[in-house]
Each structure stands twice: as structure tokens, then as C-alpha cells.
Design a protein around this motif. Structure first.
Motif, short mmCIF file in Angstrom:
data_model
loop_
_atom_site.label_atom_id
_atom_site.label_comp_id
_atom_site.label_asym_id
_atom_site.label_seq_id
_atom_site.Cartn_x
_atom_site.Cartn_y
_atom_site.Cartn_z
N UNK A 1 0.86 -1.17 0.00
CA UNK A 1 0.00 0.00 0.00
C UNK A 1 0.90 1.23 0.00
N UNK A 2 0.66 2.14 -0.94
CA UNK A 2 1.50 3.33 -1.06
C UNK A 2 0.70 4.43 -1.74
N UNK A 3 1.32 5.58 -1.94
CA UNK A 3 0.63 6.68 -2.61
C UNK A 3 0.55 6.41 -4.12
N UNK A 4 -0.28 7.17 -4.81
CA UNK A 4 -0.65 6.88 -6.20
C UNK A 4 0.54 6.83 -7.15
N UNK A 5 1.43 7.80 -7.09
CA UNK A 5 2.54 7.84 -8.04
C UNK A 5 3.44 6.62 -7.89
N UNK A 6 3.72 6.26 -6.66
CA UNK A 6 4.58 5.09 -6.44
C UNK A 6 3.85 3.81 -6.83
N UNK A 7 2.55 3.74 -6.57
CA UNK A 7 1.76 2.57 -6.96
C UNK A 7 1.75 2.41 -8.48
N UNK A 8 1.63 3.52 -9.20
CA UNK A 8 1.68 3.46 -10.67
C UNK A 8 3.04 2.99 -11.16
N UNK A 9 4.11 3.42 -10.49
CA UNK A 9 5.45 2.96 -10.85
C UNK A 9 5.58 1.45 -10.67
N UNK A 10 5.09 0.94 -9.53
CA UNK A 10 5.11 -0.51 -9.31
C UNK A 10 4.30 -1.24 -10.37
N UNK A 11 3.14 -0.69 -10.73
CA UNK A 11 2.30 -1.32 -11.75
C UNK A 11 3.03 -1.40 -13.09
N UNK A 12 3.73 -0.33 -13.45
CA UNK A 12 4.50 -0.34 -14.70
C UNK A 12 5.63 -1.37 -14.65
N UNK A 13 6.31 -1.47 -13.52
CA UNK A 13 7.42 -2.41 -13.40
C UNK A 13 6.93 -3.85 -13.45
N UNK A 14 5.80 -4.13 -12.83
CA UNK A 14 5.23 -5.48 -12.93
C UNK A 14 4.78 -5.77 -14.36
N UNK A 15 4.18 -4.79 -15.03
CA UNK A 15 3.72 -4.98 -16.40
C UNK A 15 4.90 -5.23 -17.33
N UNK A 16 6.03 -4.58 -17.09
CA UNK A 16 7.23 -4.81 -17.90
C UNK A 16 7.71 -6.25 -17.79
N UNK A 17 7.42 -6.89 -16.67
CA UNK A 17 7.82 -8.28 -16.46
C UNK A 17 6.72 -9.27 -16.87
N UNK A 18 5.61 -8.75 -17.39
CA UNK A 18 4.54 -9.61 -17.88
C UNK A 18 3.55 -10.05 -16.82
N UNK A 19 3.56 -9.39 -15.66
CA UNK A 19 2.62 -9.74 -14.59
C UNK A 19 1.50 -8.72 -14.53
N UNK A 20 0.32 -9.20 -14.16
CA UNK A 20 -0.86 -8.35 -14.10
C UNK A 20 -1.07 -7.85 -12.68
N UNK A 21 -1.16 -6.54 -12.50
CA UNK A 21 -1.49 -5.96 -11.21
C UNK A 21 -2.58 -4.92 -11.41
N UNK A 22 -3.27 -4.60 -10.33
CA UNK A 22 -4.25 -3.53 -10.39
C UNK A 22 -4.04 -2.62 -9.18
N UNK A 23 -4.55 -1.41 -9.30
CA UNK A 23 -4.49 -0.44 -8.21
C UNK A 23 -5.89 -0.23 -7.67
#
Length: 108
Positions: free
Chosen positions: A83-105
């Protein structure tokens, strides 16, 4: 003879005042920053060890913590990563997507 280090006096007479008193500080509940949950979803095509490795790389969790998140996502379909603030959560989502994993916020 040594000089003692500076310290906060919080308004005591005869001592310097270095900042606001503890009661003047904002309370943790009054923080205007919205928190978001980064949720990892089960991915059918990925190797389980790859998911653990990706969680470790992105979040810097230890192997036991990353494995726990992977098993939770594998068995129940989704797992709360952090759990984190929006900008950092979006960064994590992008990094997971780059590795082919699905995440949601989701709002916390």
C-alpha cells in the motif's frame, strides 16, 4: 571536556527551542495523501518461480515474503503486494507490467 549534542527542549525555560511541540505536529489521520493498494493477479502462463523472482526484484522483499505473495495470488486469484501513494503505486504497476505480470491499483 566534551560538549553535549543539541536536543529539543519543547519550550522548557532556559533551553533553546528547535521546533514545534509534539502537540503542534499534524496527526497521522489528517494526511491528505490518498493511499492505493497494489494487487497482484494470478497469471496462468507464468512460472511460479518467475513470479517470486519478479516480486523480489520490484519490491525488494525477501524470498519468503515474495513467495507468500505468489502463493496467495496463485490460490485465491489475487494478493495484496503493498500500500502506497498513487505515483509510487503506478510505478510498481508499470514495473510489474514490464515483467509480464498483471497488477491492479485499488483505493486503500
Amino acid at each position: 571536556m566534551s560538549i553535549p549534542p543539541p536536543f529539543r527542549s519543547f519550550g522548557r525555560p532556559g533551553l533553546p527551542d528547535f521546533g514545534p511541540t509534539p502537540s503542534a505536529r499534524p496527526s497521522p489521520g489528517s494526511c491528505p495523501i490518498r493511499q492505493f493498494c497494489v494487487v497482484l493477479h494470478r497469471t496462468a502462463g507464468q512460472d511460479l518461480l518467475f513470479v517470486v523472482r519478479a516480486v523480489m526484484d520490484v519490491t525488494h522483499f525477501g524470498d519468503a515474503e515474495a513467495e507468500c505473495r505468489m502463493w496467495k495470488a496463485h490460490h485465491s486469484g489475487k494478493a495484496l503486494v503493498l500500500v502506497t501513494h498513487l505515483e509510487r503505486a503506478e510505478l510498481y504497476a508499470e514495473q510489474f507490467a514490464d515483467r509480464g505480470l498483471r497488477v491492479s491499483l485499488e483505493p486503500a
